[in-house]
Write a protein that holds these residues in place. Structure first.
Motif, PDB file in Angstrom:
ATOM      1  N   ARG A 164      48.039  42.176  42.120  1.00  0.00           N
ATOM      2  CA  ARG A 164      46.814  41.454  41.771  1.00  0.00           C
ATOM      3  C   ARG A 164      47.181  40.162  41.055  1.00  0.00           C
ATOM      4  O   ARG A 164      48.014  40.175  40.156  1.00  0.00           O
ATOM      5  CB  ARG A 164      45.935  42.286  40.837  1.00  0.00           C
ATOM      6  N   THR A 211      46.128  37.903  38.317  1.00  0.00           N
ATOM      7  CA  THR A 211      45.249  38.143  37.166  1.00  0.00           C
ATOM      8  C   THR A 211      44.881  36.871  36.408  1.00  0.00           C
ATOM      9  O   THR A 211      43.863  36.851  35.718  1.00  0.00           O
ATOM     10  CB  THR A 211      45.895  39.136  36.192  1.00  0.00           C
ATOM     11  N   SER A 232      40.361  38.744  38.636  1.00  0.00           N
ATOM     12  CA  SER A 232      41.576  38.938  39.427  1.00  0.00           C
ATOM     13  C   SER A 232      41.252  38.884  40.915  1.00  0.00           C
ATOM     14  O   SER A 232      40.089  38.977  41.314  1.00  0.00           O
ATOM     15  CB  SER A 232      42.227  40.282  39.093  1.00  0.00           C
TER      16      SER A 232
END
Length: 146
Positions: A59, A61, A86
């Motif tokens: 991910r 972020t 995210s």
């Protein structure tokens, strides 16, 4: 143990090992391509790039840069833009931040970069950590051909 039981056990083990190799728990292998920033015409700018992932899921972020203390990531849905916390970078897939879609947003720029300049950004990922990317500044109308 008979041959059939041994063969079935070997097939089960091979299948399990094969599935483990495809698991989203494997380490992400990220590569950034196609980065650019159109020349800002105000104290705001946008950044675009593609994160290619040949490993496990991750991910994005956050994004940081010396260009601005306020760098956020935005999604665009139904022609409306909103800040998100995210973006998923799928296993074996890519995250595409592009004009008219999801993107990086810089507000309260400390200076306005010009075409030919380069802006360094740090992409922060949940698993892969931080990746520094030099983003070339292009003319304000630039749009790469896909």
């Amino acid at each position: 143990m008979n041959r059939r039981t041994t063969l079935l056990g070997a097939v089960a083990l091979t299948t399990a090992l094969g599935l483990t190799g495809c698991s989203s728990d494997s380490a992400p292998e990220l590569k950034v391509t196609g980065a650019f920033m159109p020349q800002p015409v105000s104290d705001m700018a946008a950044g675009f790039l593609v994160v290619e992932n040949t490993g496990g899921a991750d991910r994005l972020t956050s994004v940081t840069s010396a260009l601005s203390d306020h760098v956020t990531i935005h999604e665009t849905k139904n022609q409306a833009m909103r800040m998100v916390t995210s973006f998923e970078v799928p296993a074996g897939g890519e995250l595409d931040l592009e004009r008219g879609g999801n993107h990086i947003m810089f507000t309260d720029l400390k200076k306005r970069p010009r075409p030919g300049d380069t802006v360094t950004v740090k992409l922060h990922f949940e698993k892969a950590g931080a990746i520094s990317v030099d983003v070339p500044v292009k003319e304000s109308t630039y749009n790469p051909k896909k």
